[in-house]
Motif scaffolding. Structure first.
Motif, PDB file in Angstrom:
ATOM      1  N   ASN A 118     -17.903   4.217  -1.302  1.00  0.00           N
ATOM      2  CA  ASN A 118     -18.403   5.584  -1.148  1.00  0.00           C
ATOM      3  C   ASN A 118     -18.339   6.269  -2.511  1.00  0.00           C
ATOM      4  OD1 ASN A 118     -15.688   6.448  -1.534  1.00  0.00           O
ATOM      5  ND2 ASN A 118     -15.285   6.163   0.637  1.00  0.00           N
ATOM      6  N   ALA A 119     -18.602   7.553  -2.530  1.00  0.00           N
ATOM      7  CA  ALA A 119     -18.609   8.279  -3.800  1.00  0.00           C
ATOM      8  C   ALA A 119     -17.235   8.253  -4.471  1.00  0.00           C
ATOM      9  CB  ALA A 119     -19.046   9.718  -3.572  1.00  0.00           C
ATOM     10  N   LEU A 120     -16.178   8.321  -3.671  1.00  0.00           N
ATOM     11  CA  LEU A 120     -14.829   8.332  -4.222  1.00  0.00           C
ATOM     12  C   LEU A 120     -14.491   7.012  -4.929  1.00  0.00           C
ATOM     13  CD1 LEU A 120     -12.215   9.966  -4.474  1.00  0.00           C
ATOM     14  CD2 LEU A 120     -11.473   8.971  -2.326  1.00  0.00           C
ATOM     15  N   SER A 121     -14.997   5.906  -4.412  1.00  0.00           N
ATOM     16  CA  SER A 121     -14.724   4.597  -5.019  1.00  0.00           C
ATOM     17  C   SER A 121     -15.819   4.181  -5.994  1.00  0.00           C
ATOM     18  CB  SER A 121     -14.557   3.528  -3.936  1.00  0.00           C
ATOM     19  OG  SER A 121     -15.789   3.285  -3.295  1.00  0.00           O
ATOM     20  N   GLY A 122     -16.733   5.071  -6.286  1.00  0.00           N
ATOM     21  CA  GLY A 122     -17.812   4.751  -7.211  1.00  0.00           C
ATOM     22  C   GLY A 122     -18.803   3.759  -6.632  1.00  0.00           C
ATOM     23  N   GLY A 123     -18.830   3.673  -5.315  1.00  0.00           N
ATOM     24  CA  GLY A 123     -19.741   2.753  -4.643  1.00  0.00           C
ATOM     25  C   GLY A 123     -19.174   1.360  -4.445  1.00  0.00           C
ATOM     26  N   ASP A 124     -17.989   1.092  -5.024  1.00  0.00           N
ATOM     27  CA  ASP A 124     -17.361  -0.220  -4.875  1.00  0.00           C
ATOM     28  C   ASP A 124     -16.651  -0.316  -3.523  1.00  0.00           C
ATOM     29  OD1 ASP A 124     -18.211  -1.028  -7.368  1.00  0.00           O
ATOM     30  OD2 ASP A 124     -16.332  -0.490  -8.361  1.00  0.00           O
ATOM     31  N   ASP A 125     -16.496  -1.540  -3.040  1.00  0.00           N
ATOM     32  CA  ASP A 125     -15.791  -1.774  -1.787  1.00  0.00           C
ATOM     33  C   ASP A 125     -14.303  -1.475  -1.952  1.00  0.00           C
ATOM     34  OD1 ASP A 125     -18.137  -2.626  -0.550  1.00  0.00           O
ATOM     35  OD2 ASP A 125     -17.782  -4.731  -1.033  1.00  0.00           O
ATOM     36  N   VAL A 126     -13.683  -1.030  -0.855  1.00  0.00           N
ATOM     37  CA  VAL A 126     -12.253  -0.728  -0.843  1.00  0.00           C
ATOM     38  C   VAL A 126     -11.579  -1.721   0.103  1.00  0.00           C
ATOM     39  CG1 VAL A 126     -10.484   0.998  -0.372  1.00  0.00           C
ATOM     40  CG2 VAL A 126     -12.713   1.707  -1.277  1.00  0.00           C
ATOM     41  N   PHE A 127     -10.649  -2.495  -0.434  1.00  0.00           N
ATOM     42  CA  PHE A 127      -9.933  -3.514   0.336  1.00  0.00           C
ATOM     43  C   PHE A 127      -8.516  -3.035   0.607  1.00  0.00           C
ATOM     44  CE2 PHE A 127     -13.249  -5.638  -1.982  1.00  0.00           C
ATOM     45  CZ  PHE A 127     -13.744  -6.582  -1.085  1.00  0.00           C
ATOM     46  N   SER A 128      -7.990  -3.365   1.785  1.00  0.00           N
ATOM     47  CA  SER A 128      -6.611  -3.047   2.158  1.00  0.00           C
ATOM     48  C   SER A 128      -5.932  -4.315   2.656  1.00  0.00           C
ATOM     49  CB  SER A 128      -6.578  -1.994   3.264  1.00  0.00           C
ATOM     50  OG  SER A 128      -7.154  -0.794   2.819  1.00  0.00           O
ATOM     51  N   VAL A 129      -4.640  -4.416   2.417  1.00  0.00           N
ATOM     52  CA  VAL A 129      -3.861  -5.583   2.837  1.00  0.00           C
ATOM     53  C   VAL A 129      -3.433  -5.385   4.293  1.00  0.00           C
ATOM     54  CG1 VAL A 129      -1.807  -6.985   2.357  1.00  0.00           C
ATOM     55  CG2 VAL A 129      -3.039  -5.889   0.478  1.00  0.00           C
ATOM     56  N   THR A 130      -3.613  -6.404   5.100  1.00  0.00           N
ATOM     57  CA  THR A 130      -3.207  -6.362   6.506  1.00  0.00           C
ATOM     58  C   THR A 130      -1.718  -6.686   6.620  1.00  0.00           C
ATOM     59  OG1 THR A 130      -3.674  -8.709   6.846  1.00  0.00           O
ATOM     60  CG2 THR A 130      -5.497  -7.165   7.244  1.00  0.00           C
ATOM     61  N   ASP A 131      -1.181  -6.543   7.819  1.00  0.00           N
ATOM     62  CA  ASP A 131       0.220  -6.910   8.047  1.00  0.00           C
ATOM     63  C   ASP A 131       0.440  -8.400   7.756  1.00  0.00           C
ATOM     64  OD1 ASP A 131       0.951  -4.335   8.725  1.00  0.00           O
ATOM     65  OD2 ASP A 131       0.705  -4.654  10.880  1.00  0.00           O
ATOM     66  N   ALA A 132      -0.550  -9.224   8.098  1.00  0.00           N
ATOM     67  CA  ALA A 132      -0.452 -10.657   7.800  1.00  0.00           C
ATOM     68  C   ALA A 132      -0.434 -10.883   6.289  1.00  0.00           C
ATOM     69  CB  ALA A 132      -1.611 -11.420   8.438  1.00  0.00           C
ATOM     70  N   GLY A 133      -1.181 -10.099   5.536  1.00  0.00           N
ATOM     71  CA  GLY A 133      -1.190 -10.193   4.086  1.00  0.00           C
ATOM     72  C   GLY A 133       0.143  -9.782   3.491  1.00  0.00           C
ATOM     73  N   LYS A 134       0.751  -8.736   4.053  1.00  0.00           N
ATOM     74  CA  LYS A 134       2.067  -8.303   3.583  1.00  0.00           C
ATOM     75  C   LYS A 134       3.104  -9.397   3.836  1.00  0.00           C
ATOM     76  CE  LYS A 134       1.145  -3.408   4.316  1.00  0.00           C
ATOM     77  NZ  LYS A 134       1.463  -2.230   5.145  1.00  0.00           N
ATOM     78  N   ALA A 135       3.015 -10.014   5.017  1.00  0.00           N
ATOM     79  CA  ALA A 135       3.945 -11.103   5.341  1.00  0.00           C
ATOM     80  C   ALA A 135       3.745 -12.277   4.392  1.00  0.00           C
ATOM     81  CB  ALA A 135       3.756 -11.545   6.789  1.00  0.00           C
ATOM     82  N   ALA A 136       2.497 -12.570   4.045  1.00  0.00           N
ATOM     83  CA  ALA A 136       2.207 -13.672   3.123  1.00  0.00           C
ATOM     84  C   ALA A 136       2.795 -13.387   1.745  1.00  0.00           C
ATOM     85  CB  ALA A 136       0.703 -13.893   3.026  1.00  0.00           C
ATOM     86  N   VAL A 137       2.699 -12.149   1.290  1.00  0.00           N
ATOM     87  CA  VAL A 137       3.269 -11.789  -0.015  1.00  0.00           C
ATOM     88  C   VAL A 137       4.775 -11.997   0.002  1.00  0.00           C
ATOM     89  CG1 VAL A 137       3.742  -9.855  -1.564  1.00  0.00           C
ATOM     90  CG2 VAL A 137       1.446 -10.187  -0.697  1.00  0.00           C
ATOM     91  N   THR A 138       5.418 -11.556   1.070  1.00  0.00           N
ATOM     92  CA  THR A 138       6.870 -11.704   1.186  1.00  0.00           C
ATOM     93  C   THR A 138       7.267 -13.170   1.206  1.00  0.00           C
ATOM     94  OG1 THR A 138       7.005  -9.621   2.407  1.00  0.00           O
ATOM     95  CG2 THR A 138       8.865 -11.124   2.617  1.00  0.00           C
TER      96      THR A 138
END
Length: 118
Positions: free
Chosen positions: A55-75
């Motif tokens: 969107n305009a706030l991200s300059g048109g780039d996609d915004v990715f977020s880490v899921t709970d599974a992703g947080k567990a994988a990092v740990t």
């Protein structure tokens, strides 16, 4: 997991290369054609991230977020930090104190504090 993908997850969460720190953020902004976009899409496919269109706030780039599974994988997958020498640990304690003292002032303060406590 590919170390580059693990780094993207760690960076998205504001963690260091050993997965240390606090989850003070949960986003990664990148656009199609950039060097990280394909990695983020691979993490989305694996269920470790989600994606929202830009969107305009991200300059048109996609915004990715880490899921709970992703947080567990990092740990689970982040490597253990190296063992610090006594001097390295003392300097790390100084950095963690986040004080307005110089390193030598911090050492003098800490030594005086420890003598008072003993």
């Amino acid at each position: 997991m590919n170390p580059k993908l693990l780094h993207v997850l760690q960076h998205s969460l504001g963690l260091d290369e050993f997965g240390r720190g606090t989850f003070y953020r949960n986003h990664f902004v990148t656009g199609e054609g950039s060097k990280d976009h394909a990695d983020c899409m691979a993490l989305v496919s694996a269920g470790l991230m989600t994606v929202r269109s830009g969107n305009a706030l991200s300059g048109g780039d996609d915004v990715f977020s880490v899921t709970d599974a992703g947080k567990a994988a990092v740990t689970e997958l982040s490597p253990k930090p190296p063992k610090l020498t006594k001097g390295q640990q003392r300097y790390q304690d100084y950095l963690d104190a986040d004080c307005s003292m110089t390193f030598i002032e911090y050492l003098k303060y800490r030594d005086a504090r420890d003598r008072r406590a003993a």
